[in-house]
Write a protein that holds these residues in place. Structure first.
Motif: not given
Length: 409
Positions: A76-79, A82-89
């Motif tokens: 969720d781009y707002r939080t 909350s998602f430690p395995r995911v990063i934005r490119a």
């Protein structure tokens, strides 16, 4: 000029409608999710592409795994924290919504959607537009092979099963081969079952007939899978399940046993495995404490040989005694090997038969024979025919000893 002034209210009206109704502007919004299928290896980083264009629309942007009531929010781009395995490119971009998921595992297999939401009159997120979905398959390597065999030892000539197992792999297709000392052997078709999170388990069984010389041999399971650069191999040493009982020879030396001489009884155990063996000696059922044991000798092909011996004094009271060698191999039932001690020149009455035989061959026939019969009252001589030629009793007939062997296996 007049015409322009007349059309101005119409333009203002259109702009007013455009500003009040976001749906009109939203018709120019576009969400693009280009990947149909992605194949990634477990442990690697998964990249999911998504871009937007057109006019901005108020509302959240999320990545979902699955669709419907069982969907799961992946990002969720707002939080973002909350998602430690995911990063934005591309951090901070309003148009590039691509994400990276680190250290993917088989449970990450599924279909992923890039979704744009908008707000309804109550301020709630409602679906505005979504991508067509990207189906992700996570390739997983088979786990290290486990090759197992019988729990108990078996004798040569018996056919026993060996099993090879592995699990947690994807895709399902897998190849299995078996070898005995690098020679291919035929096996049953492997059993493949679906496990949790889109992975699979495999079990393969082969039957092997054990041979006496299989102590140094091994069976090998080889697995081939698309995720492997080289096949997986697992082996099982046949010595772990093979039991070769000893071949036992019972000997007595010398073969000609005379009174008051020493006779050596030998128990020779040949070609056995495993090497753990115990030996005891019995005389007429009673344990003999004096015994000797040779050094354990390893033969070719991993078999063993051992020799034990005991010395017995050939006294008159031991004539007819049973000497037994009791062998216990690898905790199995005892095997009994025995020999009987026969002493040929044992005294009968006042005569020793061996001395009598020699005397008869050297003495004159007639008076000496009569004298011996009358004085010694020998029952043995009374049974001889009369007259008897001096050469009819050869010393060999009395002096040869005998030890006979028998086995109660």
């Amino acid at each position: 000029m007049v015409l322009v002034m007349q059309q101005l209210p119409l333009v203002c009206l259109m702009l007013l409608l455009l500003c009040k109704d976001p749906g009109v502007g939203a018709q120019r919004f576009s969400l693009h999710q280009p990947q149909d299928n992605v194949l990634v290896a477990a442990g690697e980083t998964l990249t999911l592409n998504c871009t937007v264009s057109g006019m901005a629309v108020v509302g959240a942007v999320k990545w979902l795994k699955g669709w419907g009531s069982e969907n799961k929010t992946i990002y969720d781009y707002r939080t973002p924290s909350s998602f430690p395995r995911v990063i934005r490119a591309v951090r901070g971009s309003d148009t590039d919504l691509t994400i990276h998921i680190r250290n993917v595992q088989p449970e990450d297999t599924g279909t992923y959607y890039c979704v744009k939401f908008t707000k309804n009159d109550r301020g709630e997120d409602v679906l505005f537009q979504r991508g067509r979905g990207t189906e992700v398959s996570v390739q997983a390597k088979p786990s290290p092979l486990i090759v197992s065999g019988p729990e108990q030892r078996v004798r040569p000539g018996e056919s026993v099963p060996f099993t090879c197992t592995t699990g947690g792999f994807f895709p399902k297709e897998i190849g299995v081969k078996w070898f005995k000392d690098n020679v291919p052997i035929r096996a049953q078709q492997p059993q493949i079952t679906e496990w949790k999170d889109k992975t699979y388990n495999m079990s393969s069984t082969v039957m092997v007939t054990l041979q006496k010389n299989d102590v140094p041999s091994h069976v090998t399971c080889e697995v081939q899978h698309s995720t492997l650069l080289a096949p997986l191999r697992g082996s099982f040493q046949l010595s772990r399940v093979l039991r070769v009982p000893p071949t036992v020879e019972m000997r007595a030396e010398p073969s000609s046993v005379e009174l008051n001489t020493t006779v050596t009884f030998t128990c020779l155990m040949k070609e056995f495995y495993p090497p753990n063996v115990s030996i005891s000696w019995l005389e007429n059922g009673k344990e003999m404490k004096v015994k000797n044991l040779s050094r354990l000798l390893e033969l070719s092909r991993g078999l063993f040989q051992l020799r034990s011996w005991v010395a017995v004094q050939a006294m008159e009271e031991k004539n007819g005694s049973t000497i037994a060698c009791v062998v216990v191999h690898d905790g199995q039932a005892p095997a009994n090997y025995s020999a009987v001690l026969w002493i040929t020149n044992v005294a009968h009455g006042d005569l020793i038969l061996l001395g009598l035989g020699i005397l008869l061959e050297k003495a004159l026939f007639g008076g000496v024979l009569y004298y011996l019969i009358k004085r010694k009252k020998s029952k043995a001589l009374e049974m001889l025919p009369y007259p008897v030629p001096p050469h009819s009793l050869a010393p060999r007939a009395w002096s040869q000893g005998m030890a006979t062997a028998s086995s109660d296996v």
